[in-house]
Design a protein around this motif. Structure first.
Motif, short mmCIF file in Angstrom:
data_model
loop_
_atom_site.label_atom_id
_atom_site.label_comp_id
_atom_site.label_asym_id
_atom_site.label_seq_id
_atom_site.Cartn_x
_atom_site.Cartn_y
_atom_site.Cartn_z
N ALA A 15 38.08 29.19 -16.02
CA ALA A 15 38.15 30.53 -16.62
C ALA A 15 39.39 30.67 -17.49
CB ALA A 15 38.15 31.59 -15.52
N ILE A 16 40.51 30.07 -17.05
CA ILE A 16 41.73 30.12 -17.86
C ILE A 16 41.53 29.36 -19.16
CG2 ILE A 16 44.13 29.34 -17.96
CD1 ILE A 16 44.33 29.88 -14.96
N VAL A 17 40.89 28.18 -19.07
CA VAL A 17 40.63 27.40 -20.28
C VAL A 17 39.72 28.17 -21.24
CG1 VAL A 17 39.50 25.32 -21.17
CG2 VAL A 17 40.99 25.18 -19.16
N ALA A 18 38.71 28.85 -20.70
CA ALA A 18 37.81 29.62 -21.56
C ALA A 18 38.55 30.75 -22.25
CB ALA A 18 36.66 30.19 -20.72
N ALA A 19 39.44 31.43 -21.54
CA ALA A 19 40.22 32.52 -22.12
C ALA A 19 41.15 31.99 -23.21
CB ALA A 19 41.01 33.24 -21.04
N PHE A 20 41.75 30.83 -22.97
CA PHE A 20 42.63 30.22 -23.97
C PHE A 20 41.85 29.84 -25.22
CE2 PHE A 20 44.59 26.39 -25.83
CZ PHE A 20 45.86 26.88 -26.12
N THR A 21 40.67 29.28 -25.03
CA THR A 21 39.86 28.87 -26.17
C THR A 21 39.44 30.08 -27.01
OG1 THR A 21 39.03 26.97 -24.92
CG2 THR A 21 37.76 27.65 -26.86
N ASP A 22 39.15 31.21 -26.35
CA ASP A 22 38.80 32.42 -27.08
C ASP A 22 39.93 32.85 -28.00
OD1 ASP A 22 36.33 32.56 -25.92
OD2 ASP A 22 36.91 34.05 -24.40
N GLU A 23 41.16 32.69 -27.54
CA GLU A 23 42.32 33.09 -28.35
C GLU A 23 42.76 32.00 -29.33
OE1 GLU A 23 45.59 34.63 -26.14
OE2 GLU A 23 44.33 35.94 -24.88
N ASN A 24 42.38 30.75 -29.03
CA ASN A 24 42.84 29.62 -29.86
C ASN A 24 41.64 28.71 -30.15
OD1 ASN A 24 46.05 29.87 -29.54
ND2 ASN A 24 45.10 30.24 -27.54
N PRO A 25 40.70 29.16 -30.96
CA PRO A 25 39.46 28.39 -31.18
C PRO A 25 39.68 27.03 -31.83
CG PRO A 25 39.62 30.24 -32.70
CD PRO A 25 40.70 30.43 -31.70
N HIS A 26 40.84 26.82 -32.44
CA HIS A 26 41.11 25.54 -33.09
C HIS A 26 41.64 24.49 -32.10
CE1 HIS A 26 44.78 27.89 -32.97
NE2 HIS A 26 45.50 26.80 -33.16
N ILE A 27 41.89 24.92 -30.84
CA ILE A 27 42.39 23.99 -29.82
C ILE A 27 41.32 23.79 -28.75
CG2 ILE A 27 44.16 23.54 -28.08
CD1 ILE A 27 46.04 25.35 -29.64
N LYS A 28 40.90 22.56 -28.58
CA LYS A 28 39.95 22.23 -27.52
C LYS A 28 40.70 21.62 -26.35
CE LYS A 28 35.84 19.43 -26.48
NZ LYS A 28 34.86 18.44 -27.01
N VAL A 29 40.50 22.19 -25.17
CA VAL A 29 41.15 21.69 -23.96
C VAL A 29 40.13 20.92 -23.13
CG1 VAL A 29 42.42 22.27 -21.85
CG2 VAL A 29 42.73 23.65 -23.93
N GLU A 30 40.34 19.64 -22.98
CA GLU A 30 39.47 18.82 -22.14
C GLU A 30 40.11 18.68 -20.76
OE1 GLU A 30 38.81 15.12 -24.12
OE2 GLU A 30 37.30 15.96 -25.48
N LEU A 31 39.41 19.12 -19.72
CA LEU A 31 39.92 19.01 -18.36
C LEU A 31 39.55 17.64 -17.79
CD1 LEU A 31 39.05 22.57 -17.00
CD2 LEU A 31 41.30 21.68 -17.61
N ALA A 32 40.57 16.88 -17.44
CA ALA A 32 40.37 15.55 -16.84
C ALA A 32 40.60 15.70 -15.34
CB ALA A 32 41.33 14.54 -17.45
N GLU A 33 39.54 16.03 -14.64
CA GLU A 33 39.63 16.36 -13.22
C GLU A 33 39.73 15.12 -12.34
OE1 GLU A 33 36.22 17.78 -10.28
OE2 GLU A 33 36.81 19.40 -11.65
N GLN A 34 40.66 15.15 -11.38
CA GLN A 34 40.81 14.09 -10.40
C GLN A 34 40.56 14.68 -9.01
OE1 GLN A 34 41.24 11.02 -11.71
NE2 GLN A 34 41.21 12.13 -13.67
#
Length: 437
Positions: A68-87
């Motif tokens: 949800a945090i990543v989605a909110a960040f993407t809404d505000e910064n559409p030019h930045i894609k955050v890929e979550l590398a889950e371990q």
């Protein structure tokens, strides 16, 4: 919900230990002054950029809360894609960070413990955040103990905060109407409620390779009984008076039938099945404990009991480190996400969803947090304790040394001599420290 909380001095737990497999050919040290501190670069809004966040927030409410945090960040910064590398866990997280760093392709940012960051910073793969913090409007809003936890022994800032917690008592209010306020009272209550069906407290010390919550409990008890398990410079003090009394306390509980050793969150399991009266663990266990208890009884939450001289506690959790990259737009985007992650609105939502404590003081006034504490008043006072917390030295040998303590706990509780077990652990821990130079 029955709850209470008091203010206290705290220590910071440290995470797993390993050796960074990297050579000078793949390390990109920061340019700038002698500390490597440089001003933060600016994000180019016209250039799409992808960053990776390597983490281990993979279970329960943690995964959707982070997404949800990543989605909110993407809404505000559409030019930045955050890929979550889950371990799947912290051990795998560290192994993957080091594997990718050794291959010359570290993540943009990653969850780290202080001792991990010490190794990475010494190897030159992290960005020094001194100037970043100086130019950030967040720094002065972080709780004092959180600020301290972002620094390494060189005094520089190498991390930004993410998930923080302290230890509390969870208890069955039908077995224990009022939580004990001292460890002496805890011992009495624990013995009284234990019988052939109930063992008051179950803990998992972990083992030499992976110390667990039971070892953190001994660290907290040692502080409550007079001194901690490490000196200020990170030297182990397992044979000190505080640690000796702490371990003897657990041995005495075991002798009274009020303590059991187990694996995989045994306190939570016993509390939920009503075969235990207490679970002494992190505030981050709150949602999991609620789920384990269900509607069987009302679960109380209370502060750690006080010792002969003070209350001892442990501040645990990770920070986020920024890895150096030739592409400064990637560095800038990673820094932008780190600040978003630590912002008051996101920390309030994160706390309400996961049980972790917010690191940003303004989060206490955010609607998500105030709604959360309306039914959980103890959370506010727990969060305020972050102002008084003090971090254990983030030294590379700390977690490996804690593994020696974990072994001593199991040995003593299972019938061994307390002094002998701790002396052996101390000798082994000193050797580990010496090996790390």
């Amino acid at each position: 919900m029955t709850s209470s909380f008091t203010r206290r001095r705290m220590l910071t737990g440290v995470g797993a230990l390993g050796t960074l497999a990297a050579t000078g050919s793949l390390l990109s040290a920061c340019a700038g002054d002698d500390t490597g501190a440089t001003p933060p670069p600016s994000v180019d809004p016209d250039t799409p950029v992808t960053i990776t966040f390597m983490h281990s927030m993979a279970s329960g409410a943690l995964k959707p809360a982070l997404e949800a945090i990543v989605a909110a960040f993407t809404d505000e910064n559409p030019h930045i894609k955050v890929e979550l590398a889950e371990q799947p866990n912290y051990g795998q997280l560290r192994a993957q960070i080091e594997a990718q760093t050794a291959a010359g392709s570290p993540p943009t940012i990653a969850q780290v413990y202080g001792d991990w960051a010490a190794t990475y910073a010494d190897s030159g793969v992290l960005v020094n955040l001194d100037q970043y913090a100086a130019e950030s409007d967040q720094w002065d809003k972080f709780f004092t103990g959180v600020q301290d936890d972002l620094k390494l022994t060189d005094g520089s800032i190498w991390m930004w905060p993410f998930n923080k917690s302290v230890m509390v008592q969870y208890y069955n209010t039908e077995m224990v109407p009022q939580a004990p306020t001292s460890w002496e009272e805890f011992a009495t209550v624990a013995a009284d409620v234990s019988d052939d069906k109930v063992v008051a407290l179950s803990i998992d010390p972990g083992d030499a390779s992976s110390p667990a919550g039971g070892t953190q409990l001994v660290e907290a008890l040692a502080e409550a009984f007079g001194d901690g398990v490490f000196a200020a410079d990170g030297s182990p003090t397992f044979d000190g008076e505080g640690t000796t009394q702490a371990l003897q306390f657990l041995v005495d509980l075991k002798a009274k039938g009020a303590l059991a050793l187990g694996k995989d969150y045994p306190g939570q399991q016993a509390l939920g099945s009503q075969t235990g009266a207490f679970d002494v663990s992190s505030v981050a266990s709150y949602q999991y404990n609620l789920e384990a208890v269900g509607d069987a009884f009302e679960m109380g939450v209370a502060p750690m009991p006080t010792g002969p001289t003070k209350v001892g506690n442990i501040m645990a959790g990770t920070n986020v480190a920024l890895f150096d990259n030739e592409d400064q737009n990637v560095v800038a985007a990673g820094w932008a996400f780190m600040q978003f992650l630590a912002s008051a609105p996101q920390q309030a939502a994160w706390s309400a969803a996961t049980g972790y404590l917010p690191v940003h003081s303004d989060a206490l006034n955010e609607p998500a947090f105030t709604e959360y504490v309306a039914d959980n008043a103890w959370v506010t006072e727990a969060t305020e304790q972050l102002n008084e917390s003090q971090a254990l030295p983030p030294v590379p040998w700390a977690q490996e040394c804690s593994g020696k303590l974990a072994s001593a706990i199991s040995e003593a509780v299972n019938g061994g001599d307390v002094a002998a077990a701790l002396a052996k652990a101390q000798q082994a821990a000193v050797k580990v420290q010496q090996e790390h130079g």
